[in-house]
Each structure stands twice: as structure tokens, then as C-alpha cells.
Write a protein that holds these residues in place. Sequence first.
Motif, PDB file in Angstrom:
ATOM      1  N   TYR A 235       0.827  -1.221   0.000  1.00 41.43           N
ATOM      2  CA  TYR A 235       0.000   0.000   0.000  1.00 41.43           C
ATOM      3  C   TYR A 235       0.853   1.260   0.000  1.00 41.43           C
ATOM      4  O   TYR A 235       0.350   2.373   0.142  1.00 41.43           O
TER       5      TYR A 235
ATOM      6  N   LYS B  56       0.141   4.600  -1.659  1.00 44.02           N
ATOM      7  CA  LYS B  56      -1.014   5.397  -1.254  1.00 44.02           C
ATOM      8  C   LYS B  56      -0.926   5.872   0.197  1.00 44.02           C
ATOM      9  O   LYS B  56      -1.487   6.905   0.540  1.00 44.02           O
TER      10      LYS B  56
ATOM     11  N   ALA C 251      -6.510   4.375   1.798  1.00 48.96           N
ATOM     12  CA  ALA C 251      -5.358   3.738   1.135  1.00 48.96           C
ATOM     13  C   ALA C 251      -5.382   2.219   1.261  1.00 48.96           C
ATOM     14  O   ALA C 251      -4.978   1.516   0.351  1.00 48.96           O
ATOM     15  N   ILE C 252      -5.857   1.719   2.406  1.00 47.93           N
ATOM     16  CA  ILE C 252      -5.829   0.263   2.600  1.00 47.93           C
ATOM     17  C   ILE C 252      -7.199  -0.369   2.343  1.00 47.93           C
ATOM     18  O   ILE C 252      -7.351  -1.585   2.465  1.00 47.93           O
TER      19      ILE C 252
END
Length: 256
Positions: free
Chosen positions: A9, A12, A110-111
Amino acid sequence: MKTAELEKYKKKLMGLIPPERIMKVEFPRPSREIIEAFLELDGLTPTVSDVLDSMGIKGSISASRLRPIINGKKIVGPAVTIRYIPESNTTDYGYSNKERAKLADRDVYAIAEKGDVPVFDAASLGDISVMGGLSTLVAKKWGMAGNIVDGGVRDIDNVHKLDYPVWSTGQTPITGKYRVEAMEINGPISIAGVRVNPGDLIIADDSGVVVVPFEKVEEVLEKTIAATRREDEVVRLFESGVTIEELSEILPPSKW
Ligand SMILES: O=C([O-])CC(=O)C(=O)O
Ligand SMILES: [Mg+2]
């Protein structure tokens, strides 16, 4: 989580929360078919709320408490969660010492997966914003279905412009930067007294928000479809002029 586990990730993630406060990134989510099946139904949250009542599950929150910023929206998607508590420094301190803001909403997006519903537990902060226009822009761009915020939201005009679904308990100009600390991403949280685990199904419309525990999603869908059909049939018969006695045989008056 360990930094290495977050590697995929890294393009991001902005590092807005220490990695050890991200509790998980992978967990079971309701299938796309289930989500689509809920989305097809009308009168969604009231019917699901009735079904949850019948199963002894506390999962419903009224729209007078968690208000839609834009009316007429309907979302269904798996929860990803974030929990905030107040910062103990004064705002002046954080502002003049140029401390890093601890709003971590972008790290939640993001995740998350496309179609997820970020859910914010920020009730202890009162009417302080934990997301605004920039947050909305990123959430929309990265494919979130809509946000649920037990707390404040700002830049309301931008939320409208971006036409992104948000339900919140407050609207405010006051930023959360320097006033809040993000304690946990994807842990269990509570919004308006209702527990939310990551992966639970969030359903929201103009009547309010319901939280369906992940393990109960299929059973709730089946019961919601049956209840919706029963009610549709009552409406059809009533409009076609059948008597109340005849209608009562299909749906007892106590259930209206
Ligand atoms: O500072 C905040 O409360 C967040 C904000 O304005 C934004 O996301 O645009
Ligand atoms: Mg802003």
C-alpha cells in the motif's frame, strides 16, 4: 501491522497513523452479489431494521442522528473503521509548533478496497471536523462507496459538488487538525452506540444507517427480500381495491 505487511500500500499510504495502529488490512467482506441484491431493494434501511429487530441485533441508527449530507443517496458496502480521541495539547500549541496533523482518513482509504464504506468513530470530539472536501475528493477518486461519520464534517459545499454520499452527526467549520489523534484503523468501533467491526455490512439511505454483522449478512438478506415482497404485495392489493380484511390475511395490521 508490521511496516513490511503494508508494503503493497506504500504508494497510497501517507503515514498519518503509526503502522502498529493499523489492526488489519485483510478480513472477510460480504460478496458483490449480496451487496447488489441489497441495492436493488426499495425502502431498504427500515426493512433491514425490522429484520435486525426480529433477530435481536442492535444495528439501527436514525437519520436524525446520522444525517445524510445529500438526500436521496443509498449505499451498501463493507465497513473499514477509524477511531479518534481528542489531542491533549491546545490547538494553539499544535498550530504554532507546526505539528503534523493527525487526521488519518487518507490512510483508511489507502488500505480499503473499492466499494468499502469508511466509518469514523469521532463522537468524543464533539463538533470538530474529521473530514472535509479534500478527504471527499480522495475517497471518491479511490472508489469508496460513501462515508459514515459519528462526528463533524466540513467543506459541505464541496461534498455537494463532488456528489459523494456522507452521513454525519455534525457539520462544522472547525478543523480536526491539531485537535485529534487517530488511535486505530480497522479495529472494532462504536457509532451512535452501535458496534461496527471491519467487514460488517453498512447500509444507509434517507431513513438512516444500519449495521449488519458480517456473519449475519446472508440471513438478513433472505429475510429482507421476503419482507420487501410481502410489503410490495400489500401495496399492490391495496391499490387494486381489495378490502382491509383480505389485506390483513397477508400482513396482520400489527405489522403495518
Ligand atoms: O481539516 C479538516 O477537518 C479536513 C478538511 O478540511 C479536508 O479534508 O478538506
Ligand atoms: Mg478542507
